[in-house]
Design a protein around this motif. Structure first.
Motif, PDB file in Angstrom:
ATOM      1  N   VAL A  53      42.156  52.300  29.179  1.00  0.00           N
ATOM      2  CA  VAL A  53      41.564  53.608  29.457  1.00  0.00           C
ATOM      3  C   VAL A  53      40.589  53.581  30.630  1.00  0.00           C
ATOM      4  N   HIS A  54      40.034  52.410  30.940  1.00  0.00           N
ATOM      5  CA  HIS A  54      39.160  52.249  32.109  1.00  0.00           C
ATOM      6  C   HIS A  54      39.449  50.900  32.752  1.00  0.00           C
ATOM      7  N   HIS A  55      39.272  50.858  34.075  1.00  0.00           N
ATOM      8  CA  HIS A  55      39.521  49.628  34.829  1.00  0.00           C
ATOM      9  C   HIS A  55      38.484  49.532  35.940  1.00  0.00           C
ATOM     10  N   VAL A  56      37.977  48.331  36.151  1.00  0.00           N
ATOM     11  CA  VAL A  56      37.061  48.062  37.261  1.00  0.00           C
ATOM     12  C   VAL A  56      37.506  46.773  37.931  1.00  0.00           C
ATOM     13  N   SER A  57      37.552  46.803  39.264  1.00  0.00           N
ATOM     14  CA  SER A  57      37.813  45.571  40.004  1.00  0.00           C
ATOM     15  C   SER A  57      36.970  45.581  41.270  1.00  0.00           C
ATOM     16  N   ALA A  58      36.576  44.409  41.696  1.00  0.00           N
ATOM     17  CA  ALA A  58      35.817  44.245  42.933  1.00  0.00           C
ATOM     18  C   ALA A  58      36.147  42.871  43.473  1.00  0.00           C
ATOM     19  N   GLY A  59      36.241  42.780  44.768  1.00  0.00           N
ATOM     20  CA  GLY A  59      36.530  41.474  45.340  1.00  0.00           C
ATOM     21  C   GLY A  59      36.349  41.458  46.834  1.00  0.00           C
ATOM     22  N   GLY A  60      36.033  40.278  47.324  1.00  0.00           N
ATOM     23  CA  GLY A  60      35.881  40.094  48.747  1.00  0.00           C
ATOM     24  C   GLY A  60      34.613  39.344  49.065  1.00  0.00           C
TER      25      GLY A  60
END
Length: 183
Positions: A53-60
């Motif tokens: 129902v929710h998704h979070v991603s971060a990268g770099g």
């Protein structure tokens, strides 16, 4: 006769795949901002069908600061999902500044709170150190902001027993050259 048909299929199938591949053009593969948003929407819809129902991603690269320069504080990445039953699972890594003995950690995310385009995440460090101090077992908290196709933001990693549900407002945010996605 049957083995002849199988042999023919084994030869023709790879040839068909090869012909399809070489017929592709070399036009730009960089998606437009509209295409990125469509992909994000399609991913969200498909994920909801399997209970996310929710998704979070971060990268770099890590934060851009005057003291370190663009992305000079190493790198930062996380991915987490909240399921329909409220459970959260994910992974979080931060390779801290390599000054003063370096360090970094890997954590398992067990808490996610989202308000609009802002996400607070926290979890337990499973391995890592900072300046030679073992961080295993400590809790860690971070905050990320998805500002669309530009100017996304991340916070430092805070070693704190504060759960993400507290949504601390004092967490400083910095630009990142990576991508943040919150939905």
């Amino acid at each position: 006769m049957k083995s002849s048909k199988i042999l023919t299929r084994l030869i023709l199938l790879p040839l068909g795949v090869f012909a399809t591949l070489i017929s592709c053009t070399n036009e730009s593969l960089t998606p437009s901002p509209d295409a990125r948003q469509q992909d994000k929407n399609a991913t969200a819809m498909a994920s909801r069908r399997v209970g996310i129902v929710h998704h979070v991603s971060a990268g770099g690269p890590d934060i851009d600061t005057p003291n370190y320069g663009p992305g000079a504080d190493a790198n930062y990445s996380l991915v987490a999902n909240m399921m329909a039953d409220g459970s959260v699972n994910g992974q979080y890594s931060d390779r801290s500044s390599q000054e003063n003995g370096g360090g970094g950690f890997h954590a398992t995310i067990d808490c996610m709170t989202i308000v609009d385009n802002v996400a607070w995440l926290s979890g337990v460090i499973t391995s890592g150190n900072s300046g030679g101090t073992d961080l295993t077992g400590r809790r860690v908290l971070t905050k990320v902001v998805d500002n669309g196709n530009k100017d996304d933001q991340i916070s430092f990693s805070y070693f704190s027993n504060t759960l993400c549900s507290a949504k601390p407002s004092s967490m400083a945010l910095f630009p990142t050259r990576g991508q943040v996605t919150v939905w």
